[in-house]
Motif scaffolding. Structure first.
Motif, PDB file in Angstrom:
ATOM      1  N   MET A 167       0.554  -1.648   0.258  1.00  0.00           N
ATOM      2  CA  MET A 167       0.116  -0.256  -0.362  1.00  0.00           C
ATOM      3  C   MET A 167       0.627   1.307   0.059  1.00  0.00           C
ATOM      4  O   MET A 167       2.155   1.070   0.209  1.00  0.00           O
ATOM      5  CB  MET A 167      -0.832   0.277   1.124  1.00  0.00           C
ATOM      6  N   THR A 168       0.138   2.141  -0.223  1.00  0.00           N
ATOM      7  CA  THR A 168       1.256   3.582  -0.258  1.00  0.00           C
ATOM      8  C   THR A 168       0.271   4.444   0.366  1.00  0.00           C
ATOM      9  O   THR A 168      -1.303   4.327   0.718  1.00  0.00           O
ATOM     10  CB  THR A 168       1.062   3.871  -1.119  1.00  0.00           C
ATOM     11  N   TYR A 169       0.602   6.163   0.557  1.00  0.00           N
ATOM     12  CA  TYR A 169      -0.140   6.756   1.296  1.00  0.00           C
ATOM     13  C   TYR A 169      -0.041   8.473   0.377  1.00  0.00           C
ATOM     14  O   TYR A 169       1.257   8.314   0.972  1.00  0.00           O
ATOM     15  CB  TYR A 169      -0.447   6.917   2.302  1.00  0.00           C
ATOM     16  N   CYS A 170      -0.744   9.094  -0.112  1.00  0.00           N
ATOM     17  CA  CYS A 170      -0.049  10.172  -0.742  1.00  0.00           C
ATOM     18  C   CYS A 170      -1.077  11.226  -0.953  1.00  0.00           C
ATOM     19  O   CYS A 170      -2.638  10.937  -0.532  1.00  0.00           O
ATOM     20  CB  CYS A 170       0.103  10.454  -2.421  1.00  0.00           C
ATOM     21  N   CYS A 171      -1.213  12.157  -0.245  1.00  0.00           N
ATOM     22  CA  CYS A 171      -2.015  13.367  -0.258  1.00  0.00           C
ATOM     23  C   CYS A 171      -1.103  15.039  -0.575  1.00  0.00           C
ATOM     24  O   CYS A 171      -0.542  15.154  -0.601  1.00  0.00           O
ATOM     25  CB  CYS A 171      -2.700  13.378   1.186  1.00  0.00           C
ATOM     26  N   GLY A 172      -3.101  15.360  -1.107  1.00  0.00           N
ATOM     27  CA  GLY A 172      -2.165  16.740  -1.692  1.00  0.00           C
ATOM     28  C   GLY A 172      -3.489  18.417  -0.763  1.00  0.00           C
ATOM     29  O   GLY A 172      -5.041  17.571  -0.440  1.00  0.00           O
ATOM     30  N   VAL A 173      -2.848  18.942  -0.454  1.00  0.00           N
ATOM     31  CA  VAL A 173      -3.028  20.068   0.129  1.00  0.00           C
ATOM     32  C   VAL A 173      -3.634  21.039  -0.305  1.00  0.00           C
ATOM     33  O   VAL A 173      -2.135  21.680  -0.700  1.00  0.00           O
ATOM     34  CB  VAL A 173      -3.404  20.013   1.654  1.00  0.00           C
ATOM     35  N   LEU A 174      -4.141  21.967  -1.290  1.00  0.00           N
ATOM     36  CA  LEU A 174      -4.352  23.396  -1.470  1.00  0.00           C
ATOM     37  C   LEU A 174      -4.868  24.172  -0.842  1.00  0.00           C
ATOM     38  O   LEU A 174      -6.184  24.645  -1.041  1.00  0.00           O
ATOM     39  CB  LEU A 174      -4.939  23.217  -3.138  1.00  0.00           C
ATOM     40  N   VAL A 175      -4.235  25.182   0.132  1.00  0.00           N
ATOM     41  CA  VAL A 175      -4.911  26.287   0.367  1.00  0.00           C
ATOM     42  C   VAL A 175      -4.043  27.472  -0.029  1.00  0.00           C
ATOM     43  O   VAL A 175      -3.599  28.136  -1.407  1.00  0.00           O
ATOM     44  CB  VAL A 175      -4.109  26.594   1.458  1.00  0.00           C
ATOM     45  N   ARG A 176      -5.086  28.785  -0.017  1.00  0.00           N
ATOM     46  CA  ARG A 176      -4.368  29.990  -0.350  1.00  0.00           C
ATOM     47  C   ARG A 176      -3.468  30.541  -0.608  1.00  0.00           C
ATOM     48  O   ARG A 176      -2.366  30.857  -1.498  1.00  0.00           O
ATOM     49  CB  ARG A 176      -5.343  30.813   0.763  1.00  0.00           C
ATOM     50  N   ASP A 177      -1.958  29.996   0.034  1.00  0.00           N
ATOM     51  CA  ASP A 177      -0.836  30.019   0.239  1.00  0.00           C
ATOM     52  C   ASP A 177      -0.291  29.362  -0.437  1.00  0.00           C
ATOM     53  O   ASP A 177       1.283  29.223  -0.643  1.00  0.00           O
ATOM     54  CB  ASP A 177      -0.393  30.269   1.907  1.00  0.00           C
ATOM     55  N   GLY A 178      -0.962  28.119  -1.135  1.00  0.00           N
ATOM     56  CA  GLY A 178       0.089  27.157  -2.005  1.00  0.00           C
ATOM     57  C   GLY A 178      -0.538  26.243  -1.936  1.00  0.00           C
ATOM     58  O   GLY A 178      -1.257  25.860  -1.739  1.00  0.00           O
ATOM     59  N   LEU A 179       0.429  24.920  -1.781  1.00  0.00           N
ATOM     60  CA  LEU A 179       0.287  23.467  -2.591  1.00  0.00           C
ATOM     61  C   LEU A 179       1.084  22.653  -1.966  1.00  0.00           C
ATOM     62  O   LEU A 179       2.551  23.354  -2.310  1.00  0.00           O
ATOM     63  CB  LEU A 179       0.369  23.050  -4.102  1.00  0.00           C
ATOM     64  N   VAL A 180       1.079  21.702  -0.841  1.00  0.00           N
ATOM     65  CA  VAL A 180       1.809  20.816  -0.254  1.00  0.00           C
ATOM     66  C   VAL A 180       1.111  19.321  -0.843  1.00  0.00           C
ATOM     67  O   VAL A 180       0.328  19.176  -0.992  1.00  0.00           O
ATOM     68  CB  VAL A 180       0.642  20.981   1.098  1.00  0.00           C
ATOM     69  N   MET A 181       2.185  18.718  -1.243  1.00  0.00           N
ATOM     70  CA  MET A 181       2.013  17.198  -1.642  1.00  0.00           C
ATOM     71  C   MET A 181       2.893  16.120  -1.052  1.00  0.00           C
ATOM     72  O   MET A 181       4.578  17.061  -1.078  1.00  0.00           O
ATOM     73  CB  MET A 181       2.914  17.470  -3.180  1.00  0.00           C
ATOM     74  N   ILE A 182       2.586  15.260  -0.497  1.00  0.00           N
ATOM     75  CA  ILE A 182       3.746  14.320   0.421  1.00  0.00           C
ATOM     76  C   ILE A 182       3.387  13.015   0.146  1.00  0.00           C
ATOM     77  O   ILE A 182       2.090  12.460  -0.372  1.00  0.00           O
ATOM     78  CB  ILE A 182       2.968  14.317   1.335  1.00  0.00           C
ATOM     79  N   ALA A 183       4.409  11.578   0.173  1.00  0.00           N
ATOM     80  CA  ALA A 183       4.028  11.130  -0.074  1.00  0.00           C
ATOM     81  C   ALA A 183       4.690   9.825   0.667  1.00  0.00           C
ATOM     82  O   ALA A 183       6.828   9.955   0.415  1.00  0.00           O
ATOM     83  CB  ALA A 183       4.179  10.593  -1.604  1.00  0.00           C
ATOM     84  N   ASP A 184       4.424   8.708   0.726  1.00  0.00           N
ATOM     85  CA  ASP A 184       5.164   7.378   1.539  1.00  0.00           C
ATOM     86  C   ASP A 184       6.256   7.249  -0.215  1.00  0.00           C
ATOM     87  O   ASP A 184       6.092   7.082  -1.348  1.00  0.00           O
ATOM     88  CB  ASP A 184       4.918   6.933   2.528  1.00  0.00           C
ATOM     89  N   THR A 185       7.185   6.566   0.905  1.00  0.00           N
ATOM     90  CA  THR A 185       7.933   5.498  -0.479  1.00  0.00           C
ATOM     91  C   THR A 185       7.695   4.194  -0.203  1.00  0.00           C
ATOM     92  O   THR A 185       8.764   3.216  -0.964  1.00  0.00           O
ATOM     93  CB  THR A 185       9.872   5.517   0.006  1.00  0.00           C
ATOM     94  N   ARG A 186       6.899   3.500   0.640  1.00  0.00           N
ATOM     95  CA  ARG A 186       7.164   1.793   0.991  1.00  0.00           C
ATOM     96  C   ARG A 186       5.803   1.605  -0.651  1.00  0.00           C
ATOM     97  O   ARG A 186       5.148   1.739  -0.599  1.00  0.00           O
ATOM     98  CB  ARG A 186       6.540   1.946   2.692  1.00  0.00           C
ATOM     99  N   THR A 187       6.750   0.108  -0.590  1.00  0.00           N
ATOM    100  CA  THR A 187       6.016  -0.350  -1.527  1.00  0.00           C
ATOM    101  C   THR A 187       6.380  -2.077  -1.134  1.00  0.00           C
ATOM    102  O   THR A 187       7.610  -2.622  -0.678  1.00  0.00           O
ATOM    103  CB  THR A 187       6.497  -0.565  -2.970  1.00  0.00           C
ATOM    104  N   ASN A 188       4.460  -2.846  -0.762  1.00  0.00           N
ATOM    105  CA  ASN A 188       5.038  -3.844  -0.154  1.00  0.00           C
ATOM    106  C   ASN A 188       4.190  -5.086  -1.259  1.00  0.00           C
ATOM    107  O   ASN A 188       3.173  -5.505  -1.442  1.00  0.00           O
ATOM    108  CB  ASN A 188       4.209  -4.026   0.928  1.00  0.00           C
ATOM    109  N   ALA A 189       4.913  -6.191  -1.375  1.00  0.00           N
ATOM    110  CA  ALA A 189       4.422  -7.019  -2.109  1.00  0.00           C
ATOM    111  C   ALA A 189       4.730  -8.574  -1.652  1.00  0.00           C
ATOM    112  O   ALA A 189       4.758  -9.605  -2.024  1.00  0.00           O
ATOM    113  CB  ALA A 189       5.487  -7.534  -3.498  1.00  0.00           C
ATOM    114  N   GLY A 190       3.826  -8.132  -0.360  1.00  0.00           N
ATOM    115  CA  GLY A 190       4.336  -9.159   0.718  1.00  0.00           C
ATOM    116  C   GLY A 190       5.308  -9.386   2.163  1.00  0.00           C
ATOM    117  O   GLY A 190       5.999  -7.992   1.587  1.00  0.00           O
TER     118      GLY A 190
END
Length: 255
Positions: free
Chosen positions: A1-24
């Motif tokens: 699994m993974t988790y990514c999110c983006g937050v867009l506010v008046r002052d700008g944009l934040v994007m964040i993502a983990d790096t783990r990849t699980n195939a077992g």
């Protein structure tokens, strides 16, 4: 699994993502899932991916090398987009092109064509925008009413964003809320983990304000995790105990 999110506010944009990849349980690897396309002064776009790694990597490669446009008889790259809407359309076309080539073989191997993307950024002359692109190539856009989008294992981090994020908040608070959301997800799902990639973009800067990787043991993130846990425990202790047990005991005595 993974988790990514983006937050867009008046002052700008934040994007964040983990790096783990699980195939077992015995096959856990680290792969970058937040990709930056940038030409300072002209455009800066970030794409975060979740789902089947081979599919997402193929889509990213097509966006670099060019997506075939049979009607025009040419290839279009992400850098050719004139608006963020056109960029989101191109990501959708790249997904559908990969689906045309790979979906049949994946289905024969009982592997689902599962992929999704967050696309955020700004092209000179246009506004800062954030989109979520689905596996069918269709997409939605972030709004001021709900100024964040998530993909991957989103359910653990969503309550933090629901309660904390508003369109008028400062960009530093948006970044902090995103990191707390990521930490909450990591606490509840072993399929999400460090390192974490972060990008911050301010309106009309046309250059990433921050492009940073949080490694295990990074002092600020470690302190944030400890402070958030302590704050939750303190808030829990400060809330009065439910009165229902007293009511239940009283009703039993009356019986």
């Amino acid at each position: 699994m993974t988790y990514c999110c983006g937050v867009l506010v008046r002052d700008g944009l934040v994007m964040i993502a983990d790096t783990r990849t699980n195939a077992g349980l015995d096959n856990i690897s680290t792969f970058r899932k937040l990709h930056i396309f940038e030409e300072p002064g002209h455009y800066v776009m970030a794409i975060a991916s979740a789902g089947n790694l081979s599919v997402s990597q193929s889509v990213i490669s097509l966006l670099h090398e060019g997506v075939e446009d049979h009607e025009a008889g040419e290839r279009q790259m992400l850098r050719d987009a004139r608006t963020m809407f056109q960029a989101a359309q191109l990501v959708g076309r790249a997904i559908r092109q990969v689906h045309t080539v790979d979906a049949g073989a994946l289905e024969q191997s009982n592997v689902s064509f599962d992929v999704s993307f967050l696309l955020g950024g700004q092209i000179a002359g246009g506004p800062l925008r954030l989109f979520m692109v689905y596996s069918a190539g269709n997409f939605i856009e972030c709004t001021t009413d709900t100024p964040f989008l998530q993909i991957g294992e989103h359910k653990y981090g969503k309550p933090v964003l629901d309660r904390a994020v508003t369109y008028d908040m400062e960009i530093s608070d948006a970044l902090k809320s995103s990191l707390i959301s990521m930490d909450s997800t990591m606490r509840s799902n072993l399929g999400v983990g460090l390192p974490i990639d972060v990008m911050v973009l301010c309106p009309d800067a046309l250059e990433a304000e921050l492009n940073y990787r949080i490694e295990p043991g990074e002092p600020y993130f470690h302190d944030l995790r400890e402070r958030w846990s302590a704050a939750l425990r303190a808030a829990h202790a400060a809330i009065p105990r439910p009165p229902y047990l007293k009511i239940l005991r009283r009703s039993r005595l009356e019986e």
